[in-house]
Design a protein around this motif. Sequence first.
Motif, PDB file in Angstrom:
ATOM      1  N   LEU A  81      48.913  19.109  62.201  1.00  0.00           N
ATOM      2  CA  LEU A  81      48.820  18.173  63.328  1.00  0.00           C
ATOM      3  C   LEU A  81      50.052  17.264  63.383  1.00  0.00           C
ATOM      4  CD1 LEU A  81      45.059  17.166  62.868  1.00  0.00           C
ATOM      5  CD2 LEU A  81      46.003  18.849  64.462  1.00  0.00           C
ATOM      6  N   GLU A 124      52.160  14.309  71.131  1.00  0.00           N
ATOM      7  CA  GLU A 124      53.394  15.075  71.247  1.00  0.00           C
ATOM      8  C   GLU A 124      53.731  15.378  72.708  1.00  0.00           C
ATOM      9  OE1 GLU A 124      55.267  15.541  68.775  1.00  0.00           O
ATOM     10  OE2 GLU A 124      56.789  16.855  69.647  1.00  0.00           O
ATOM     11  N   TYR A 125      52.736  15.693  73.505  1.00  0.00           N
ATOM     12  CA  TYR A 125      53.029  16.116  74.881  1.00  0.00           C
ATOM     13  C   TYR A 125      52.457  15.179  75.938  1.00  0.00           C
ATOM     14  CZ  TYR A 125      54.627  20.323  72.605  1.00  0.00           C
ATOM     15  OH  TYR A 125      55.294  21.193  71.801  1.00  0.00           O
ATOM     16  N   CYS A 164      45.060  23.415  68.975  1.00  0.00           N
ATOM     17  CA  CYS A 164      45.306  22.487  67.866  1.00  0.00           C
ATOM     18  C   CYS A 164      43.999  22.058  67.213  1.00  0.00           C
ATOM     19  CB  CYS A 164      46.065  21.268  68.358  1.00  0.00           C
ATOM     20  SG  CYS A 164      47.717  21.671  68.957  1.00  0.00           S
TER      21      CYS A 164
HETATM   22  S1  SF4 Z   1      50.584  19.237  70.049  1.00  0.00           S
HETATM   23 FE1  SF4 Z   1      49.362  17.501  70.716  1.00  0.00          FE
HETATM   24  S2  SF4 Z   1      47.214  18.091  70.263  1.00  0.00           S
HETATM   25 FE2  SF4 Z   1      48.555  19.468  69.124  1.00  0.00          FE
HETATM   26  S3  SF4 Z   1      48.731  18.540  67.093  1.00  0.00           S
HETATM   27 FE3  SF4 Z   1      50.480  17.832  68.313  1.00  0.00          FE
HETATM   28  S4  SF4 Z   1      49.774  15.924  69.190  1.00  0.00           S
HETATM   29 FE4  SF4 Z   1      47.979  16.960  68.469  1.00  0.00          FE
END
Ligand code: SF4
Lengths: 383, 275
Positions: free
Chosen positions: B17, B203-204, B52
């Motif tokens: 994560l 992250e997104y 995830c």
């Molecule tokens: S991409 Fe987004 S949902 Fe997936 S681990 Fe990273 S922060 Fe969490």
Amino acid sequence: MAERHLIQGNEACAQGAIAAGCRFFGGYPISPSSEIAEYMARELPKRGGVFIQMEDEMASLGSVLGASLAGMKAMTATSGPGFTLMQEHLGYASLAEIPCVVADVMRLGPSTGLPTSPSQGDVMQAQWGSHGDRSAVALAPGTVKEVYDLTIGAFDVAERLRTPVTLLFDETTGHTREGVSLVEPDPGSLWRRPMPHPAPGHLLEAFVPNEEGVAQVPDFGRGYRFHVTGLMHDERGYPTSDGSVAAALLERLERKLVPVEDWFPPEEHCLDDAGVAIIAYGIMGRVVKQVVDRLRAEGTRAGMFRPRVLWPFPARTLKRAINRARLVVVVEMNAGQWAIPVEQAMEGRVQTVRVNSLGGEPIGVDELCEQVAKAAFAEAGVA
Amino acid sequence: MSREKELLRKEMMPHMLCPGCGHGIVMGAMLRVLSRRFETLDDVVLVAGIGCSSRIVGYIDACTLHTTHGRALTFATGIKLARPDLTVIVVTGDGDGLSIGGNHFLHAARRNVGLTCVLFNNETYGMTGGQLAPTTVLNAYTSTSPDGNTEPAFDAANLAIAAGATFVARGQAFRTDALEDLFDQALDNDGFSFLDVMTDCTEYFVRKNSLGHGSDALFSQGSVDEEIQCDLAAGPTLRAADGWPTRDILPTGVLHRASRPSLSARLELAGQAAR
Ligand code: SF4
């Protein structure tokens, strides 16, 4: 001698499954396979088993895989369009090594096609329908009695090798009623999935193979805690992105299926001295047998090779059986799906001819005799 | 070592994560509840789909099954029917559970299969790079809605209620104490329990919509009375004047309870009749 019963192929499939110890059926209605689900819906609850009609074919096979991981022998049944939807979970079951049986009662495709007409159009799909390099097992019964026997055989292979097994038969075999005497197997003779030896608890060896190359995954809820995934995984069952581990896993999954062709010998009819070997499976075997007899009466040394294992392709068995043939004729109710690996196995040393029917009807004895005689004549002319 | 840490698979660490991701907080809450309820997780099966959130089942020392995209509930249904005595928990994401797996979600709820489905709802597809999900709020930016989302979002809890779930609740990564309590209650129910958990893809989704850092994003879940601030009628912009995204009012807590026999109970009765 067991009692004789008049039953159809689809009922024989359901009865064979129950005799093999199948106690879970997750299905979705589709012609021409629905009688299998209907039979299981009636009979499984009486035996403490579970029948569930799921919302679609992906869900059907998903429920089957869940039940299997929880320790039940489990199956589903479908036809071409549903079999296509199941490809995702067939691939999953191969990689995660989950025993299950899928009966595909073939109808004419592609697409909705002719839902009530027989076909052998799913032969390639049974091997290559799922993405990736999956090794598959497909058995092809040719009579109602054989549907029963090979359904039991399919569960034995599924359990012993922890793999999905597809039963391929066509609408005609599924719906034809025949008088058969079915012999229930001795429960002690049935295969059960290999069980692990280590002490229960936190298990780091769920996917360590036994001497047959088969992972020894415990059933859920038996004291072992472990992980199952559709990702490439190591022998602990944990995901890995190591390419060499992935390649070794795929090689093992292919290797463990190699013996299957020896467990279900083909039907051979007058092959010993046959210069013309006719290859046919499923319902077409019944036609070809008559064709061979007629051609013999007319002076052509013909013989029949009817494989009961379509996948993995039984190259060893085939080459051994037809080693005297100068002409090989492959008869199929598709455009030549099994002729492709046959031709490859012959390596161009023997002339091969395809006879195909694409209209949803088996090829008749007269027509087939004529076509084979013509090919034999042409071959003799060349030779 | 705390009890919940003992329930982790050390060999699977480090986890995958991203920093700040809400999923780890939700997993922690689940672990604390599991550690209180069970001595060992021998008879607990955690089933997940793809994404995830679905990866977290692999970190927990139980019987764990990481299935195909969207179809965890179908495997879980088979497991529960084969072994009604096992505790079955499904971990899914909003794309996994409501888009590709939407049909399975409706039918598992309708059947009242005796399991708890925890939906990690971060309004986006994290693993594939932050694409539009059926839960993305109107006007939000994602990698497949570069000019803002033009589609209304599903309310996962309302869907579950309409489909027939017998326990439905909504929690937040922002309030783990309340979340633990809701998860505990969900596990008490015999039938299909659904827990919609609001979490964040730092992250997104959070970055694309300038929602600040991890903690800011978390706080955006709890602006007013533990409800998400919203004002859809006010206009089509994603962000309200204070900078928070405009979202529908999403009530939290226990939203629905019904008393109906579970699928296993009904099948058991039907089986007795057949025999
Ligand atoms: S991409 Fe987004 S949902 Fe997936 S681990 Fe990273 S922060 Fe969490």
